[in-house]
Write an enzyme that holds these catalytic residues in place. Structure first.
Site, PDB file in Angstrom:
ATOM      1  N   HIS A  75     156.367  86.240  13.421  1.00 40.94           N
ATOM      2  CA  HIS A  75     157.312  85.360  14.070  1.00 40.94           C
ATOM      3  C   HIS A  75     156.849  84.681  15.372  1.00 40.94           C
ATOM      4  O   HIS A  75     156.265  85.383  16.371  1.00 40.94           O
ATOM      5  CB  HIS A  75     158.594  86.184  14.174  1.00 40.94           C
ATOM      6  CG  HIS A  75     159.418  86.542  13.081  1.00 40.94           C
ATOM      7  ND1 HIS A  75     160.420  87.218  12.842  1.00 40.94           N
ATOM      8  CD2 HIS A  75     158.990  86.189  11.848  1.00 40.94           C
ATOM      9  CE1 HIS A  75     161.153  87.407  11.886  1.00 40.94           C
ATOM     10  NE2 HIS A  75     160.112  86.791  11.183  1.00 40.94           N
ATOM     11  N   TYR A 204     169.859  88.055  17.069  1.00 41.22           N
ATOM     12  CA  TYR A 204     170.784  89.003  17.734  1.00 41.22           C
ATOM     13  C   TYR A 204     172.055  88.122  18.196  1.00 41.22           C
ATOM     14  O   TYR A 204     171.944  87.141  18.686  1.00 41.22           O
ATOM     15  CB  TYR A 204     169.901  89.405  19.217  1.00 41.22           C
ATOM     16  CG  TYR A 204     168.519  90.174  19.037  1.00 41.22           C
ATOM     17  CD1 TYR A 204     167.589  89.674  18.631  1.00 41.22           C
ATOM     18  CD2 TYR A 204     168.497  91.302  19.401  1.00 41.22           C
ATOM     19  CE1 TYR A 204     166.339  90.225  18.604  1.00 41.22           C
ATOM     20  CE2 TYR A 204     167.272  92.135  19.134  1.00 41.22           C
ATOM     21  CZ  TYR A 204     166.250  91.598  19.061  1.00 41.22           C
ATOM     22  OH  TYR A 204     164.976  92.274  18.688  1.00 41.22           O
ATOM     23  N   PRO A 295     167.405 100.354  21.543  1.00 40.84           N
ATOM     24  CA  PRO A 295     166.425  99.536  20.662  1.00 40.84           C
ATOM     25  C   PRO A 295     166.850  98.120  20.589  1.00 40.84           C
ATOM     26  O   PRO A 295     166.016  97.117  20.200  1.00 40.84           O
ATOM     27  CB  PRO A 295     166.835 100.302  19.292  1.00 40.84           C
ATOM     28  CG  PRO A 295     168.014 100.755  19.296  1.00 40.84           C
ATOM     29  CD  PRO A 295     168.037 101.053  20.889  1.00 40.84           C
ATOM     30  N   LYS A 299     161.373  97.725  21.914  1.00 39.59           N
ATOM     31  CA  LYS A 299     160.144  98.605  22.826  1.00 39.59           C
ATOM     32  C   LYS A 299     159.835  99.691  22.456  1.00 39.59           C
ATOM     33  O   LYS A 299     158.727  99.906  22.922  1.00 39.59           O
ATOM     34  CB  LYS A 299     160.733  98.233  24.246  1.00 39.59           C
ATOM     35  CG  LYS A 299     161.005  96.820  24.678  1.00 39.59           C
ATOM     36  CD  LYS A 299     159.670  96.085  24.978  1.00 39.59           C
ATOM     37  CE  LYS A 299     159.927  94.643  24.937  1.00 39.59           C
ATOM     38  NZ  LYS A 299     159.198  93.772  24.197  1.00 39.59           N
ATOM     39  N   TYR A 387     159.969  89.891  25.737  1.00 38.49           N
ATOM     40  CA  TYR A 387     160.150  90.247  24.197  1.00 38.49           C
ATOM     41  C   TYR A 387     159.005  90.544  23.526  1.00 38.49           C
ATOM     42  O   TYR A 387     158.673  91.339  22.662  1.00 38.49           O
ATOM     43  CB  TYR A 387     160.946  89.074  23.687  1.00 38.49           C
ATOM     44  CG  TYR A 387     161.533  89.409  22.347  1.00 38.49           C
ATOM     45  CD1 TYR A 387     162.529  90.305  22.084  1.00 38.49           C
ATOM     46  CD2 TYR A 387     161.126  88.633  21.196  1.00 38.49           C
ATOM     47  CE1 TYR A 387     162.899  90.518  20.917  1.00 38.49           C
ATOM     48  CE2 TYR A 387     161.626  89.127  19.934  1.00 38.49           C
ATOM     49  CZ  TYR A 387     162.638  89.938  19.847  1.00 38.49           C
ATOM     50  OH  TYR A 387     163.022  90.292  18.568  1.00 38.49           O
TER      51      TYR A 387
HETATM   52  P1  RFL Z   1     158.395 109.889  17.071  1.00 36.03           P
HETATM   53  O1  RFL Z   1     158.143 108.928  16.278  1.00 36.03           O
HETATM   54  O2  RFL Z   1     159.788 110.555  17.505  1.00 36.03           O
HETATM   55  O3  RFL Z   1     157.158 111.017  16.764  1.00 36.03           O
HETATM   56  C1  RFL Z   1     157.341 112.551  17.490  1.00 36.03           C
HETATM   57  C2  RFL Z   1     156.691 113.345  16.308  1.00 36.03           C
HETATM   58  O4  RFL Z   1     156.577 114.519  16.975  1.00 36.03           O
HETATM   59  C3  RFL Z   1     157.220 115.593  15.856  1.00 36.03           C
HETATM   60  N1  RFL Z   1     157.505 117.016  16.640  1.00 36.03           N
HETATM   61  C4  RFL Z   1     156.776 117.772  16.812  1.00 36.03           C
HETATM   62  N2  RFL Z   1     155.622 118.271  16.114  1.00 36.03           N
HETATM   63  C5  RFL Z   1     154.971 119.403  16.302  1.00 36.03           C
HETATM   64  N3  RFL Z   1     155.681 120.588  17.061  1.00 36.03           N
HETATM   65  C6  RFL Z   1     156.901 119.956  17.852  1.00 36.03           C
HETATM   66  N4  RFL Z   1     157.459 121.007  18.363  1.00 36.03           N
HETATM   67  C7  RFL Z   1     157.530 118.856  17.682  1.00 36.03           C
HETATM   68  N5  RFL Z   1     158.537 118.210  17.967  1.00 36.03           N
HETATM   69  C8  RFL Z   1     158.536 117.104  17.259  1.00 36.03           C
HETATM   70  C9  RFL Z   1     158.387 114.724  15.266  1.00 36.03           C
HETATM   71  O5  RFL Z   1     158.803 115.518  14.124  1.00 36.03           O
HETATM   72  C10 RFL Z   1     157.896 113.326  15.186  1.00 36.03           C
HETATM   73  O6  RFL Z   1     156.954 113.300  14.053  1.00 36.03           O
HETATM   74  O7  RFL Z   1     157.796 109.565  18.468  1.00 36.03           O
HETATM   75  P2  RFL Z   1     156.557 108.580  18.982  1.00 36.03           P
HETATM   76  O8  RFL Z   1     155.229 108.725  18.376  1.00 36.03           O
HETATM   77  O9  RFL Z   1     156.685 108.361  20.632  1.00 36.03           O
HETATM   78  O10 RFL Z   1     157.247 107.155  18.438  1.00 36.03           O
HETATM   79  C11 RFL Z   1     158.388 106.620  19.116  1.00 36.03           C
HETATM   80  C12 RFL Z   1     159.059 105.591  18.113  1.00 36.03           C
HETATM   81  O11 RFL Z   1     159.193 106.490  17.122  1.00 36.03           O
HETATM   82  C13 RFL Z   1     160.102 105.094  18.537  1.00 36.03           C
HETATM   83  O12 RFL Z   1     160.192 104.788  20.147  1.00 36.03           O
HETATM   84  C14 RFL Z   1     160.790 103.836  17.727  1.00 36.03           C
HETATM   85  O13 RFL Z   1     161.124 104.152  16.559  1.00 36.03           O
HETATM   86  C15 RFL Z   1     162.104 103.126  18.751  1.00 36.03           C
HETATM   87  N6  RFL Z   1     162.633 101.848  18.071  1.00 36.03           N
HETATM   88  C16 RFL Z   1     161.868 100.690  18.049  1.00 36.03           C
HETATM   89  N7  RFL Z   1     160.751 100.627  18.653  1.00 36.03           N
HETATM   90  C17 RFL Z   1     159.940  99.460  18.571  1.00 36.03           C
HETATM   91  O14 RFL Z   1     158.950  99.274  19.190  1.00 36.03           O
HETATM   92  N8  RFL Z   1     160.537  98.356  17.854  1.00 36.03           N
HETATM   93  C18 RFL Z   1     161.727  98.214  17.224  1.00 36.03           C
HETATM   94  O15 RFL Z   1     161.892  97.623  16.506  1.00 36.03           O
HETATM   95  C19 RFL Z   1     162.635  99.704  17.351  1.00 36.03           C
HETATM   96  N9  RFL Z   1     163.595  99.689  16.611  1.00 36.03           N
HETATM   97  C20 RFL Z   1     163.765 102.162  17.094  1.00 36.03           C
HETATM   98  C21 RFL Z   1     164.005 100.951  16.278  1.00 36.03           C
HETATM   99  C22 RFL Z   1     164.295 103.334  17.126  1.00 36.03           C
HETATM  100  C23 RFL Z   1     165.523 103.583  16.076  1.00 36.03           C
HETATM  101  N10 RFL Z   1     166.105 104.802  16.283  1.00 36.03           N
HETATM  102  C24 RFL Z   1     166.440 105.285  14.899  1.00 36.03           C
HETATM  103  C25 RFL Z   1     166.131 105.514  17.347  1.00 36.03           C
HETATM  104  C26 RFL Z   1     165.296 101.029  15.657  1.00 36.03           C
HETATM  105  C27 RFL Z   1     166.005 102.337  15.573  1.00 36.03           C
HETATM  106  C28 RFL Z   1     167.359 102.338  14.857  1.00 36.03           C
HETATM  107  C1  PHB Z   2     164.099  96.539  13.277  1.00 37.26           C
HETATM  108  O1  PHB Z   2     163.586  95.545  12.697  1.00 37.26           O
HETATM  109  O2  PHB Z   2     164.236  97.471  12.852  1.00 37.26           O
HETATM  110  C2  PHB Z   2     164.364  96.154  14.655  1.00 37.26           C
HETATM  111  C3  PHB Z   2     164.127  94.799  15.160  1.00 37.26           C
HETATM  112  C4  PHB Z   2     164.364  94.418  16.478  1.00 37.26           C
HETATM  113  C5  PHB Z   2     165.043  95.327  17.431  1.00 37.26           C
HETATM  114  C6  PHB Z   2     165.469  96.504  16.762  1.00 37.26           C
HETATM  115  C7  PHB Z   2     164.887  96.805  15.526  1.00 37.26           C
HETATM  116  O3  PHB Z   2     165.379  95.015  18.571  1.00 37.26           O
END
Ligand code: RFL
Ligand code: PHB
Length: 397
Positions: A75, A204, A295, A299, A387
């Protein structure tokens, strides 16, 4: 008792742990990953979708971007909508061509896991770390349980990439950091639906009923979010109610939202969390283990990958150049980007969510910002460069 020896012991096979493992391997540094959950669980967890240019470049540079290049959607801009009026922010034009890519986090995790395991590298699923010891010595240890058997990873360094609920942060001496928290009084209800996106770029939206976001995953799958009250339950939201509310909040004159079968829905709370020290001796924190952003700016995953870049610089300095300079500066370098992202994520969240009564003082401030955004290229550029993510060089001051 299983004893594993490696240079860097990694806890967690999310984006942070997997990216770190691959990058270290490329630099000739060994690592082993342990992951609490099963492979199916980790690969099925629906989360992020927005990858910054930096993240895409790193995945490509590691030779892991094949499927992302084919299936990811690039995008050049984003829509921000307020009270049903929509403004376009052409971020590529405003940032010298920087772009974002929409590609699901679980696809990134699948690609990185497949490659790691196909290369015969070590990754243990359903192997939870329960203790980290000796991190104040040259030989730290991760104690874990794998299928009922106790194991120890003996390593030079521990990278805790174990997310917000992991043991890494809890192991840090409590007097070694200060923590900061904001809990927002609302959450996001997120859905995945079998329907072509009704938009070419993300929307958004602020609406008097609350925030909504239209994102996507492919030509046939849309990802959408709704602001819901804290404590709301998914059972209160029938598919019909979700689509009605999305149509209303995202709507503008002459545009309508297509609906389709919903195949995944869940509610996530929103919070900001920070600690101001990411290292205790030979234990390093990266990703959600160290910080949570709401979120709204997309980031979290991108910050996790950026932390890993600084950690890799540190380990390469240590193993190849006999220098601990980058490891010692890890916290400071990573925190500059993390605080910038905290600020931007908070800005986007407070600009676009309903925080107070419609028409209140807070609402008027939000509207004033939006009106300024409509007329100011400078304001659009500020949003655009945050962004898409600032290049790494920008933080080297
Ligand atoms: P994770 O992905 O949580 O991975 C951590 C892993 O550690 C495991 N773990 C263990 N393993 C061994 N021993 C233990 N004691 C452990 N305890 C935990 C867990 O099972 C897991 O597999 O962390 P990491 O790698 O730091 O990654 C971070 C991202 O997952 C997170 O920041 C993003 O998903 C946030 N987020 C978004 N980030 C973006 O950059 N762009 C986005 O569009 C975006 N959208 C989002 C999001 C997060 C969301 N939710 C559900 C919180 C949208 C949503 C709705
Ligand atoms: C997503 O596609 O899941 C998404 C995109 C932008 C955001 C958060 C989540 O700011």
């Amino acid at each position: 008792m299983k004893i594993i020896k490696t240079q860097v012991g990694i806890i967690g096979a999310g984006p942070a742990g997997l990216t770190l493992a691959h990058w270290l391997k490329q630099q000739g540094i060994s690592s082993v990953i342990i992951e609490l959950r099963s492979r199916e669980y980790v690969e099925g967890r629906v989360r992020a979708g927005l990858l910054e240019q930096n993240t895409v470049d790193i995945i490509n540079q590691l030779g892991l971007g094949g499927r992302m290049q084919k299936e990811g959607i690039v995008h050049d801009g984003v829509y921000l909508s307020f009270d049903q009026e929509r403004v376009h922010v052409p971020f590529a034009e405003l940032t010298g061509g920087r772009q974002i890519t929409i590609y699901g986090q679980q696809e990134v995790v699948k690609d990185l896991t497949d490659d790691w395991l196909e290369a015969g590298e070590q990754l243990y699923f359903e192997a939870g770390a329960h203790k980290i010891t000796d991190f104040d010595t040259d030989s730290p240890k991760i104690h874990f349980t794998d299928e009922g058997e106790e194991g120890i990873i003996e390593c030079d360094f521990v990278a805790a990439c174990d997310g917000f609920h992991g043991i890494g942060r809890k192991t840090m001496p409590q007097d070694s950091y200060r923590s900061y928290d904001i809990t927002y009084p609302f959450g996001w209800l997120g859905i995945l639906a079998h329907v072509a996106p009704s938009t070419d770029e993300l929307i958004y939206a602020y609406h008097e009923n609350g925030f909504a976001l239209h994102s996507l995953r492919s030509e046939k799958v849309s990802r959408l979010y709704l602001q819901v009250n804290d404590g709301d339950h998914i059972d209160n939201w029938s598919d019909d109610r979700i689509w009605e509310e999305l149509s209303l909040r995202l709507g503008t004159e002459g545009w309508s939202l297509e609906s389709g079968p919903i195949f995944d829905k869940s509610i996530t709370p929103m919070r900001s969390h920070m600690i101001d020290n990411l290292r205790a001796g030979r234990l390093f924190l990266a990703g959600d283990a160290a910080h949570i952003v709401p979120p709204t700016g997309g980031k979290g995953l991108n910050l996790a990958v950026a932390d890993v870049k600084h950690l890799v610089d540190g380990f390469v300095g240590y193993y190849k150049n006999n220098s601990t300079e980058f490891l010692e500066n890890y916290t400071e370098l990573a925190l500059r980007r993390i605080w910038r992202a905290q600020d931007f994520s908070n800005f986007m969240t407070t600009l676009l969510h309903k925080q107070d009564e419609h028409g209140s003082f807070t609402y008027k401030l939000q509207k004033a910002k939006f009106n300024y955004l409509k007329m100011s290229k400078a304001y659009k550029t500020t949003i655009a460069e945050n962004y898409v993510g600032l290049p790494f060089e920008s933080y080297e001051f």
